[in-house]
Scaffold this active site. Structure first.
Site, PDB file in Angstrom:
ATOM      1  CB  SER A   1      -0.873   0.003   1.253  1.00 41.83           C
ATOM      2  OG  SER A   1      -1.488   1.259   1.426  1.00 41.83           O
TER       3      SER A   1
ATOM      4  CE1 TYR B   1      -4.389  -1.684   4.977  1.00 42.54           C
ATOM      5  CE2 TYR B   1      -3.456   0.435   4.342  1.00 42.54           C
ATOM      6  CZ  TYR B   1      -4.007  -0.783   3.999  1.00 42.54           C
ATOM      7  OH  TYR B   1      -4.160  -1.106   2.670  1.00 42.54           O
TER       8      TYR B   1
ATOM      9  CE  LYS C   1     -12.021  -1.061   0.946  1.00 37.78           C
ATOM     10  NZ  LYS C   1     -10.802  -0.619   0.252  1.00 37.78           N
TER      11      LYS C   1
HETATM   12  N1  LIG Z   1      -8.577  -0.127  -2.116  1.00 35.82           N
HETATM   13  C1  LIG Z   1      -7.470   0.596  -1.988  1.00 35.82           C
HETATM   14  O1  LIG Z   1      -7.466   1.816  -2.294  1.00 35.82           O
HETATM   15  C2  LIG Z   1      -6.194  -0.026  -1.502  1.00 35.82           C
HETATM   16  C3  LIG Z   1      -5.063   0.790  -1.384  1.00 35.82           C
HETATM   17  C4  LIG Z   1      -3.869   0.213  -0.922  1.00 35.82           C
HETATM   18  C5  LIG Z   1      -3.807  -1.127  -0.637  1.00 35.82           C
HETATM   19  N2  LIG Z   1      -4.938  -1.905  -0.735  1.00 35.82           N
HETATM   20  C6  LIG Z   1      -4.816  -3.328  -0.412  1.00 35.82           C
HETATM   21  O2  LIG Z   1      -5.430  -4.092  -1.432  1.00 35.82           O
HETATM   22  C7  LIG Z   1      -5.959  -5.299  -0.886  1.00 35.82           C
HETATM   23  C8  LIG Z   1      -7.427  -5.423  -1.265  1.00 35.82           C
HETATM   24  O3  LIG Z   1      -8.124  -4.324  -0.694  1.00 35.82           O
HETATM   25  P1  LIG Z   1      -9.618  -3.964  -1.069  1.00 35.82           P
HETATM   26  O4  LIG Z   1      -9.682  -2.512  -1.291  1.00 35.82           O
HETATM   27  O5  LIG Z   1     -10.102  -4.896  -2.115  1.00 35.82           O
HETATM   28  O6  LIG Z   1     -10.351  -4.213   0.329  1.00 35.82           O
HETATM   29  P2  LIG Z   1     -11.453  -5.277   0.774  1.00 35.82           P
HETATM   30  O7  LIG Z   1     -11.647  -5.028   2.221  1.00 35.82           O
HETATM   31  O8  LIG Z   1     -12.636  -5.173  -0.110  1.00 35.82           O
HETATM   32  O9  LIG Z   1     -10.732  -6.677   0.505  1.00 35.82           O
HETATM   33  C9  LIG Z   1     -10.021  -7.411   1.478  1.00 35.82           C
HETATM   34  C10 LIG Z   1     -10.585  -8.810   1.501  1.00 35.82           C
HETATM   35  O10 LIG Z   1      -9.802  -9.614   2.373  1.00 35.82           O
HETATM   36  C11 LIG Z   1     -10.679 -10.386   3.195  1.00 35.82           C
HETATM   37  N3  LIG Z   1      -9.929 -10.683   4.422  1.00 35.82           N
HETATM   38  C12 LIG Z   1      -9.502  -9.794   5.348  1.00 35.82           C
HETATM   39  N4  LIG Z   1      -8.805 -10.416   6.303  1.00 35.82           N
HETATM   40  C13 LIG Z   1      -8.794 -11.737   5.986  1.00 35.82           C
HETATM   41  C14 LIG Z   1      -8.231 -12.885   6.589  1.00 35.82           C
HETATM   42  N5  LIG Z   1      -7.508 -12.812   7.708  1.00 35.82           N
HETATM   43  N6  LIG Z   1      -8.422 -14.090   5.984  1.00 35.82           N
HETATM   44  C15 LIG Z   1      -9.132 -14.190   4.842  1.00 35.82           C
HETATM   45  N7  LIG Z   1      -9.684 -13.117   4.226  1.00 35.82           N
HETATM   46  C16 LIG Z   1      -9.504 -11.914   4.778  1.00 35.82           C
HETATM   47  C17 LIG Z   1     -11.891  -9.509   3.402  1.00 35.82           C
HETATM   48  O11 LIG Z   1     -13.064 -10.215   3.756  1.00 35.82           O
HETATM   49  C18 LIG Z   1     -12.017  -8.841   2.025  1.00 35.82           C
HETATM   50  O12 LIG Z   1     -12.822  -9.605   1.166  1.00 35.82           O
HETATM   51  C19 LIG Z   1      -5.728  -5.219   0.607  1.00 35.82           C
HETATM   52  O13 LIG Z   1      -4.567  -5.929   0.934  1.00 35.82           O
HETATM   53  C20 LIG Z   1      -5.525  -3.736   0.854  1.00 35.82           C
HETATM   54  O14 LIG Z   1      -4.763  -3.482   2.010  1.00 35.82           O
HETATM   55  C21 LIG Z   1      -6.128  -1.383  -1.162  1.00 35.82           C
END
Ligand SMILES: NC(=O)c1ccc[n+]([C@@H]2O[C@H](COP(=O)([O-])OP(=O)(O)OC[C@H]3O[C@@H](n4cnc5c(N)ncnc54)[C@H](O)[C@@H]3O)[C@@H](O)[C@H]2O)c1
Length: 306
Positions: free
Chosen positions: A115, A138, A176
């Protein structure tokens, strides 16, 4: 190919899963549904493990099954306002340890979600040679993922590629809630007839990137020239005022922006990803400008199922 996608019911994970299936790959998902939703995966044809990855024994779970060709690791606590440090570190880092141990054991390449949160208040444009200085647990957890990956990649015959996503927006993020992108929040406000509200004077900017470009980056990362952690953004900064104008014009609304005082002592005013390394090592070039991405997204929000 056979792929494992952790966090596959989440926003980015589900976009990736459906794209991989469209490309005729066989996909298995692990997701504890803590922030993901089954509705993100309507049409999914693969297997699903509703488990907390940080407590899973992957070797036992997938014993006697054909090996995966690659693992895409997206699972994480993604709500950056969660302040329980132990919980954040346990879920995010321990989940990744399990993926890495499994990958090293069976020689499987890994692409994982890092991230822009690792940069904290670093000056913009943020580039990979800056030292991480996360402002919350985070961001700290993601910087530890990068450390773990760097060590694991030394002497490993396959690649481990981290993608430092900036502010991702697009279809599938609605589950979310408050953690969804600013673009989605502004759309919701304006759709319900409320004035868009932003901190004074809306000139703060972020590197917003459309989820379709993020999915493409994940796929390109499978053929990375070497391991490492790379910025994935649009490579440009868009101010909140420009977001509001783009959404307002696309929806044909006439709502005046409401500006209010920023209550935070510290606030990151600008982010912009330097994407030179991603270009060079992954061959990544974003296809969507932010306004184009917003228009594509609004078309989806306005005409679901089209
Ligand atoms: N959306 C953004 O702008 C953004 C920016 C930087 C990084 N990220 C990273 O991208 C990835 C995806 O993020 P997203 O935006 O799709 O968020 P999201 O919350 O929609 O997706 C995360 C998924 O992981 C699952 N999850 C969480 N903890 C878990 C665990 N211990 N075991 C199994 N499943 C688990 C959740 O149920 C969810 O479906 C994440 O790692 C997040 O940190 C996202």
């Amino acid at each position: 190919m056979r792929y494992l996608v952790t966090g596959g019911a989440g926003f980015i994970g589900s976009n990736l899963v459906l794209r991989l299936e469209k490309d005729r790959h066989d996909v298995t998902v692990i997701d504890d549904l803590s922030s993901g939703h089954f509705k993100n995966l309507i049409g999914f044809r693969g297997d699903f493990f509703a488990e907390d990855l940080s407590e899973m024994d992957l070797v036992a779970t997938f014993d006697r099954k054909p090996l995966f060709d690659a693992i895409f690791h997206q699972a994480s606590i993604t709500d950056t306002t969660v302040m329980d440090q132990r919980l954040m570190m346990r879920r995010n880092v321990e989940g990744f340890h399990r993926v890495i141990e499994y990958a090293l054991r069976y020689q499987i390449p890994v692409v994982y979600a890092s991230s822009a949160g690792v940069y904290g208040a670093n000056p913009s444009p943020q580039s990979e040679d800056q030292s991480p200085s996360p402002l919350n647990v985070y961001g700290f957890s993601k910087s530890v993922l990068d450390n773990v990956a760097r060590k694991a990649a030394t002497g490993f015959s396959r690649t481990i590629v981290g993608l430092r996503y900036f502010n991702v927006f697009g279809p599938g993020e609605q589950f979310k809630g408050a953690a969804a992108s600013m673009i989605y929040q502004l759309y919701r406000q304006m759709k319900s007839g409320k004035a868009p509200r932003v901190f004074k004077w809306g000139e703060q900017g972020r590197d917003f990137v459309y989820v379709r470009d993020v999915v493409e980056a994940n796929i390109l990362a499978l053929s990375a020239r070497h391991s490492g952690s790379f910025n994935i953004g649009s490579g440009s900064e868009t101010s909140f005022n420009v977001l509001i104008d783009t959404i307002r014009t696309a929806l044909g609304l006439d709502l005046k922006t409401e500006y209010f005082d920023n209550p935070y002592d510290f606030y990151q005013e600008h982010t912009c990803a330097s994407i030179d390394q991603a270009r060079e090592v992954l061959g990544y070039t974003p296809r969507y400008s932010v306004p184009d991405g917003i228009r594509d997204y609004l078309d989806y929000l306005e005409h679901p199922g089209r």
